[in-house]
Motif scaffolding. Sequence first.
Motif, PDB file in Angstrom:
ATOM      1  N   GLY A 197      49.580  41.748  37.998  1.00 52.58           N
ATOM      2  CA  GLY A 197      48.260  42.131  37.381  1.00 52.58           C
ATOM      3  C   GLY A 197      47.310  41.090  37.884  1.00 52.58           C
ATOM      4  N   ASP A 203      48.699  44.268  41.916  1.00 57.76           N
ATOM      5  CA  ASP A 203      47.582  45.098  41.095  1.00 57.76           C
ATOM      6  C   ASP A 203      47.395  46.344  41.475  1.00 57.76           C
ATOM      7  N   ASN A 227      52.285  50.077  40.487  1.00 58.59           N
ATOM      8  CA  ASN A 227      52.178  50.337  39.066  1.00 58.59           C
ATOM      9  C   ASN A 227      52.910  49.534  38.431  1.00 58.59           C
ATOM     10  N   PRO A 234      49.868  36.724  34.327  1.00 62.56           N
ATOM     11  CA  PRO A 234      48.506  36.160  33.740  1.00 62.56           C
ATOM     12  C   PRO A 234      47.834  37.227  32.705  1.00 62.56           C
TER      13      PRO A 234
HETATM   14  C1  SAM Z   1      43.406  41.901  31.451  1.00 58.74           C
HETATM   15  S1  SAM Z   1      43.549  41.921  33.175  1.00 58.74           S
HETATM   16  C2  SAM Z   1      44.237  40.365  33.725  1.00 58.74           C
HETATM   17  C3  SAM Z   1      43.502  40.045  34.995  1.00 58.74           C
HETATM   18  C4  SAM Z   1      43.961  38.616  35.555  1.00 58.74           C
HETATM   19  N1  SAM Z   1      45.217  38.417  35.704  1.00 58.74           N
HETATM   20  C5  SAM Z   1      43.299  37.504  34.844  1.00 58.74           C
HETATM   21  O1  SAM Z   1      43.970  36.965  34.056  1.00 58.74           O
HETATM   22  O2  SAM Z   1      42.050  37.444  34.845  1.00 58.74           O
HETATM   23  C6  SAM Z   1      44.750  42.868  33.596  1.00 58.74           C
HETATM   24  C7  SAM Z   1      45.187  43.269  34.831  1.00 58.74           C
HETATM   25  O3  SAM Z   1      46.409  44.321  34.817  1.00 58.74           O
HETATM   26  C8  SAM Z   1      46.327  45.600  35.756  1.00 58.74           C
HETATM   27  N2  SAM Z   1      46.688  46.528  35.346  1.00 58.74           N
HETATM   28  C9  SAM Z   1      46.728  47.175  34.255  1.00 58.74           C
HETATM   29  N3  SAM Z   1      47.303  48.297  34.406  1.00 58.74           N
HETATM   30  C10 SAM Z   1      48.101  48.288  35.612  1.00 58.74           C
HETATM   31  C11 SAM Z   1      49.069  48.991  36.145  1.00 58.74           C
HETATM   32  N4  SAM Z   1      49.567  50.111  35.455  1.00 58.74           N
HETATM   33  N5  SAM Z   1      49.505  48.906  37.410  1.00 58.74           N
HETATM   34  C12 SAM Z   1      49.029  47.669  38.104  1.00 58.74           C
HETATM   35  N6  SAM Z   1      47.984  46.793  37.417  1.00 58.74           N
HETATM   36  C13 SAM Z   1      47.672  47.014  36.143  1.00 58.74           C
HETATM   37  C14 SAM Z   1      44.443  45.617  35.644  1.00 58.74           C
HETATM   38  O4  SAM Z   1      44.063  45.928  36.930  1.00 58.74           O
HETATM   39  C15 SAM Z   1      44.162  44.156  35.450  1.00 58.74           C
HETATM   40  O5  SAM Z   1      43.558  43.472  36.551  1.00 58.74           O
END
Ligand code: SAM
Length: 502
Positions: free
Chosen positions: A325, A348, A375, A392
């Motif tokens: 993520g 991601d 995912n 994170p």
């Molecule tokens: C709140 S953001 C955190 C971003 C980064 N780690 C930070 O600390 O700034 C959550 C991240 O989870 C990813 N995410 C949400 N659902 C997801 C999924 N089903 N599969 C992969 N990534 C996912 C989003 O694209 C996003 O980049």
Amino acid sequence: MTASRSATPPSLAQSLHFWARNASNESALLRTSLSVGLFDALPVEGEGAPMTVQALAAKVGASVRGVRSLTELLVCLGLVHQDDARGLTLARPVAAFLRDSAFRERLQEAAQWWGPMGRLEEAVKTGERLSPGGIWDVLGLYRQLFLETVPAPSPEAEDFFDRFARSAARTWLLVTAGRLGLLEQLATGPKDEAALQAATGASERGLRTVLEVLGHLGITRTEGATSSFTEEARQVLDGKALPYLLRSFSVSAQYWEALERLEETVRHERFILDLKDPEVSQRFYADNSNQITAVFASHFQLSRRAAATIAQVRPLKGASVLDIGTGSGVWGVAFARTEPTAHITYFDQEVVLEQARRNVEQLKALGQARFWPGNLFTQDFGEAAYDFIILPQVLNVLRPESLPDMFRRVSRALKPDGILVIAEYVLNERRDGPLDHLYFGFRRFLTNEGDLLSHSEYAALLSDVGLTSTVCLPLPTQELLLAARPGVALPSQLAPPPRAAA
Ligand SMILES: C[S@@+](CC[C@H](N)C(=O)[O-])C[C@H]1O[C@@H](n2cnc3c(N)ncnc32)[C@H](O)[C@@H]1O
């Protein structure tokens, strides 16, 4: 009465920060607590036996998670009391002003304006009441809320009304001023009314109302026909600060309808902005990746400090790191910059990885990078493959029932002496603070995402997958939680903050 408003008035910078992030949450919280019947269902402090959140949810006919997302904030704000057994009662001053029928009518009247207020831009442009029926005089509402005085039964009641009705109105005024380009116009210097009307498309009545309310908030001053930023606003909104602030307001605007319909979510867990819907999530996070990149520099301070903290007890040389993520890539890239022989896998959704790639490239860490689209809810991350896995700000995306499976997959993918690195908003053990964390968690509930947990709640889940050793270290603004199998050394204190240069 309340914990969060101190005797010294906040600076304009603090206020703008609050209006951009949490003011609309605050109004929605109070409006929904009233409409769901929480205040009426709770026993008054000292008068009846404290009630559990489960009993309260059953009494008002709403979901336990929904009611909890409200009560934890109400406790933090001092409006509801929580005893050591987590029993809840209504604070006495709140009970007193809610018994005042005229005041209650005022609240109910104000509560109806959420939807029409969301059409402020239209009202500013036309200067008219909104159709259909022309009953919604949104400009009149703003005058009434900010420029006229209506006495409240007590200072506590006045404070409550301000949070209930004006907090969200301030947010939406600034969203609208941003959308009209008004703030950008004023950032270039004093402007006369005709120039502002021409540049923003505002009507005379609309512009005047907005400027008067912005003046009341300490953002603008008007002399004759000329308006400008106040000296304080000019300093606060200098340079990159204005675009950054405007982006924060536009992120807040994405939640407006979901906040308007919060009662449906609290009662039935019906999610209006459902980030578990893959299409909605892709759109939302692709939009937000710009915002996430805007806060890159400040998060990079945290992630570099975390990497340096781990390096105190465990060399990062040749380490394989998985950043799940990753968003902007800010956490993984900190490990890459701390140790040039470390290999980082950035995981991601595909649309988001493009942004991560740009940031990693800019920091000259592409040679150490692999990008893995997938995912996170279902991905098998492999077995004993990584020295460090970083989660994170990502656990709060998962609904609570998904956490055990996530931890199982992550624990399996860690080498036997691997360390799980969690950056999260960790709640205190009473689950009634810190306030900013609770507001963040409130939005995660609103969007069908996760719950925030306390250290001991995380420790219990991690121990179930063999990660029995945990430490929780407070970084500025969020927490660093590290977990490993027994016998693996974990740092007991944070490394000093890194020097400013990357
Ligand atoms: C709140 S953001 C955190 C971003 C980064 N780690 C930070 O600390 O700034 C959550 C991240 O989870 C990813 N995410 C949400 N659902 C997801 C999924 N089903 N599969 C992969 N990534 C996912 C989003 O694209 C996003 O980049």
